[in-house]
Design a protein around this motif. Structure first.
Motif, PDB file in Angstrom:
ATOM      1  N   GLN A  91      28.648  88.738  18.777  1.00  0.00           N
ATOM      2  CA  GLN A  91      29.711  89.585  18.243  1.00  0.00           C
ATOM      3  C   GLN A  91      30.785  88.779  17.527  1.00  0.00           C
ATOM      4  OE1 GLN A  91      30.909  92.006  21.608  1.00  0.00           O
ATOM      5  NE2 GLN A  91      30.023  93.814  20.637  1.00  0.00           N
ATOM      6  N   ASN A  92      30.957  87.504  17.932  1.00  0.00           N
ATOM      7  CA  ASN A  92      31.953  86.685  17.236  1.00  0.00           C
ATOM      8  C   ASN A  92      31.422  86.150  15.907  1.00  0.00           C
ATOM      9  OD1 ASN A  92      30.072  85.051  18.432  1.00  0.00           O
ATOM     10  ND2 ASN A  92      31.496  83.413  18.941  1.00  0.00           N
ATOM     11  N   ILE A  93      30.133  86.444  15.604  1.00  0.00           N
ATOM     12  CA  ILE A  93      29.535  85.983  14.342  1.00  0.00           C
ATOM     13  C   ILE A  93      29.460  87.128  13.340  1.00  0.00           C
ATOM     14  CG2 ILE A  93      27.473  84.957  13.302  1.00  0.00           C
ATOM     15  CD1 ILE A  93      26.865  83.697  16.021  1.00  0.00           C
ATOM     16  N   HIS A  94      29.013  88.306  13.815  1.00  0.00           N
ATOM     17  CA  HIS A  94      28.817  89.440  12.908  1.00  0.00           C
ATOM     18  C   HIS A  94      29.083  90.738  13.666  1.00  0.00           C
ATOM     19  CE1 HIS A  94      25.018  90.562  14.819  1.00  0.00           C
ATOM     20  NE2 HIS A  94      24.794  89.270  14.940  1.00  0.00           N
ATOM     21  N   GLU A  95      29.114  91.851  12.887  1.00  0.00           N
ATOM     22  CA  GLU A  95      29.324  93.173  13.472  1.00  0.00           C
ATOM     23  C   GLU A  95      28.067  94.031  13.294  1.00  0.00           C
ATOM     24  OE1 GLU A  95      32.805  94.778  11.668  1.00  0.00           O
ATOM     25  OE2 GLU A  95      34.143  93.282  12.575  1.00  0.00           O
ATOM     26  N   GLY A  96      26.903  93.439  13.446  1.00  0.00           N
ATOM     27  CA  GLY A  96      25.641  94.119  13.228  1.00  0.00           C
ATOM     28  C   GLY A  96      25.315  95.134  14.303  1.00  0.00           C
ATOM     29  N   ILE A 112      15.466  95.516  17.418  1.00  0.00           N
ATOM     30  CA  ILE A 112      15.858  95.332  16.019  1.00  0.00           C
ATOM     31  C   ILE A 112      17.350  95.053  15.936  1.00  0.00           C
ATOM     32  CG2 ILE A 112      15.996  96.431  13.751  1.00  0.00           C
ATOM     33  CD1 ILE A 112      13.565  98.102  14.491  1.00  0.00           C
ATOM     34  N   LEU A 113      17.708  94.035  15.139  1.00  0.00           N
ATOM     35  CA  LEU A 113      19.119  93.701  14.895  1.00  0.00           C
ATOM     36  C   LEU A 113      19.326  93.643  13.392  1.00  0.00           C
ATOM     37  CD1 LEU A 113      21.279  91.089  16.729  1.00  0.00           C
ATOM     38  CD2 LEU A 113      21.403  91.292  14.278  1.00  0.00           C
ATOM     39  N   THR A 114      20.291  94.430  12.889  1.00  0.00           N
ATOM     40  CA  THR A 114      20.590  94.495  11.460  1.00  0.00           C
ATOM     41  C   THR A 114      22.058  94.164  11.226  1.00  0.00           C
ATOM     42  OG1 THR A 114      18.893  96.166  11.081  1.00  0.00           O
ATOM     43  CG2 THR A 114      20.599  95.958   9.411  1.00  0.00           C
ATOM     44  N   SER A 115      22.317  93.279  10.253  1.00  0.00           N
ATOM     45  CA  SER A 115      23.696  92.912   9.935  1.00  0.00           C
ATOM     46  C   SER A 115      23.812  92.588   8.455  1.00  0.00           C
ATOM     47  CB  SER A 115      24.134  91.707  10.771  1.00  0.00           C
ATOM     48  OG  SER A 115      25.461  91.356  10.465  1.00  0.00           O
ATOM     49  N   TYR A 116      25.010  92.781   7.919  1.00  0.00           N
ATOM     50  CA  TYR A 116      25.251  92.422   6.522  1.00  0.00           C
ATOM     51  C   TYR A 116      25.452  90.911   6.406  1.00  0.00           C
ATOM     52  CZ  TYR A 116      26.023  97.404   5.749  1.00  0.00           C
ATOM     53  OH  TYR A 116      25.869  98.758   5.675  1.00  0.00           O
TER      54      TYR A 116
END
Length: 606
Positions: free
Chosen positions: A204-209, A295-299
């Motif tokens: 969570q500290n890397i992305h909001e995926g 599945i993990l999706t992030s911008y």
């Protein structure tokens, strides 16, 4: 300059110190920021996310496999337990003619194993966790079968019920049980949720995926659609787990076919809502009907904006800047720091009880004035505490002496009352021996038992350490024992079920008198035969406040038109009057086999 530093206010010194520290830290931070730091952060974030996905997938696979096996063994054990308990009931019903606990034993099964139970066509126990009922033709004799709780086809995990049918005597018994059997059974989805959340928190500290678990039907006809355009009535084609952070997956250009082709783990770069996105797909398991994926999706933008590792790169320089700032501040506020430490040391010792210690700080600045005021306050405090201790000691001695005198006097009162009542009992016994008329003797015996009830209470108070507390269990036991001896009738069995409780004389004496009158009535009028004569006395206390006194015999009982409010017997009138007027409770005459009185009252706080 030195004189000026002494005269500076404390607030100004603090402001100057933090100002200097902030300037140094900001200067060092701006010097160390270099252009390639974002690139390093991006690569590190991608690598870390990949590791988290791999680790989370492996943990989920282990959890799913373990609880699948565990759930099957638990289900088998519960079915065997229920079957064994039903077989025991059958044996009791067949060989024990006095067995009449069928409903009680079936209720235990319903409560312990989350089951609804029907006997023939009557639903005798409804469990709130069972929401569906089945017709009798769905059951099989002496065989467990499983049925779905939903009437439509779905790929989602859903509630299932186990059905069982057997015969008890001439009755058909139907059980509908929750598939977990126990309400506190392990929930596989809850354990998987913990595992997924733990892994997601690390990223969570890397992305909001978005991270989610999804079941996909292997019989989907058109695999070239994405999930947004795929028909999914009643979750027939795919199902997103309730523990996921989304309800409908958004995959953009990513098709169902792409996900189906993943056999282990794969990373996809694609467009999602016209933005560059990254998706990690990991297969957890596959069976004949479905596939289960993590599945993990992030911008991509989330990773590019991540600066978490940037702070790790500049941490050593920040520490150096902090140390330098602290050293500068220490040089400026050295005397102030020493004075504060001395005041703190003095305050800690005062809290520990050493009231004689003083700081002895002098000076014309704020700290010096504070030190002098602190020492003056301690002098005043020490004098006040000494005076207060002396007053408390004298008052304590006075109160202790007064309390001892009152306790001795109260104990002497109970002793004298006990002796006077005992003498009265002896006079009654003496008079009873001189009387030949049986009716008169019985009346004297009743009076003797009533007086004995009060004499026993005062004796227990005299013997007790607490003069306002009676052990009700010992009191009732001894009262009943002596009462049965006075009637010299060994054909009546008295059973006691008394809670361990301590009551004041205001409640113990009325209870004793009620028990005495009820036993007298039972001994004199209840029993016509000399066998199987039973009296049961129970006294229950709930939350140290609500009391229930129950007295029951299996004798001939009172007439059908008996009204306790209009009883002519002195003993029954006493029972009614004491229950209402002294205990301020309610009394109920229960018309079953024999005679039963139930008195409920509350213990009021003084």
């Amino acid at each position: 300059m030195r004189q000026l530093r002494k005269k500076l206010p404390l607030s100004l010194k603090i402001v100057l110190s933090f100002f200097i520290l902030g300037v140094i830290l900001l200067t060092l931070l701006f010097i160390l920021i270099i252009p390639n730091i974002k690139k390093k952060d991006y690569e590190s974030a991608i690598f870390q996310t990949e590791k988290i996905v791999l680790l989370t997938r492996q943990e989920i696979k282990l959890v799913v496999e373990y609880f699948r096996r565990y759930g099957n063994s638990e289900t088998t054990i519960h079915k065997m337990d229920i079957s064994n308990q039903i077989e025991k009931i059958k044996l009791k019903e067949k060989y024990n003619k006095k067995y009449n606990n069928l409903h009680t034993d079936l209720e235990k099964i319903s409560n312990n194993y989350t089951c609804s139970i029907k006997l023939n066509n009557n639903l005798i126990f409804k469990n709130s966790n069972i929401t569906k009922s089945y017709s009798e033709n769905k059951f099989e004799n002496n065989n467990w079968i499983v049925k779905s709780a939903v009437d439509y086809e779905t790929i989602c995990p859903h509630e299932k019920y186990y059905l069982y049918k057997t015969k008890i005597a001439n009755d058909n018994l139907y059980l509908t049980c929750d598939s977990n059997f126990k309400q506190n059974s392990f929930n596989i989805e809850a354990h998987v949720k913990k595992t997924v959340q733990k892994g997601f928190e690390l990223t969570q500290n890397i992305h909001e995926g978005k991270i989610y678990l999804i079941w996909i039907n292997k019989n989907i006809k058109n695999l070239n659609l994405n999930f947004e355009n795929l028909e999914n009535k009643n979750d027939k084609n795919f199902c997103v787990s309730n523990i996921s952070s989304i309800k409908i997956p958004k995959t953009g250009e990513l098709k169902v076919k792409n996900i189906f082709e993943v056999d282990d783990i794969k990373t996809f770069e694609h467009k999602l809502e016209n933005k560059d996105a990254l998706t990690w797909v990991s297969k957890i398991y596959e069976d004949e009907n479905e596939k289960f994926f993590l599945i993990l999706t992030s911008y991509k933008k989330d990773f590019e904006n991540s600066l978490n590792n940037s702070f790790l790169n500049i941490l050593p320089i920040s520490i150096i800047a902090l140390i330098v700032s602290i050293c500068v501040g220490f040089l400026i506020f050295r005397r102030w720091i020493k004075s504060i430490e001395k005041l703190s040391f003095t305050a800690r010792n005062i809290c520990s009880g050493n009231l004689s210690l003083r700081s002895n700080i002098k000076g014309d600045d704020d700290i010096g004035v504070l030190g002098v005021a602190f020492d003056t306050m301690l002098n005043t405090l020490e004098d006040n505490i000494k005076q207060l201790d002396l007053k408390v000691e004298n008052r304590t001695k006075e109160l202790t002496q007064s309390l001892d005198e009152k306790e001795t006097l109260l104990k002497e009162i109970h002793h004298r009352v006990k002796n006077n009542l005992a003498m009265t009992i002896n006079f009654i016994k003496f008079q009873k021996y001189k009387v030949d008329n049986n009716t008169t003797k019985q009346m004297l015996t009743q009076i003797e038992n009533r007086v004995y009830t009060m004499e026993l209470l005062h004796r227990k108070l005299y013997e007790s350490k607490d003069l306002n507390s009676i052990d009700i269990k010992k009191y009732i036991s001894e009262l009943v024992n002596d009462f049965s001896k006075s009637f010299d009738d060994k054909n009546i069995n008295i059973t006691l079920d008394i809670d361990l409780a301590f009551l004041s004389i205001d409640y113990a004496m009325p209870c004793g008198l009620i028990i005495n009158e009820a036993l007298t009535n039972s001994y004199k009028y209840a029993f016509k035969s000399d066998t199987n004569n039973q009296i049961k006395i129970s006294f229950k206390v709930d939350n140290y406040k609500n009391c229930i006194l129950n007295i029951k015999d299996n004798g001939i009982g009172l007439p059908d038109d008996f009204d306790l409010n209009r009883a002519k017997s002195l003993g029954l009138r006493l029972i009614y009057s004491i229950s209402k007027n002294q205990l301020l409770g309610k009394i109920e005459h229960i018309k079953k086999e024999g005679t039963e009185f139930k008195i409920e009252f509350k213990i009021m706080e003084n």
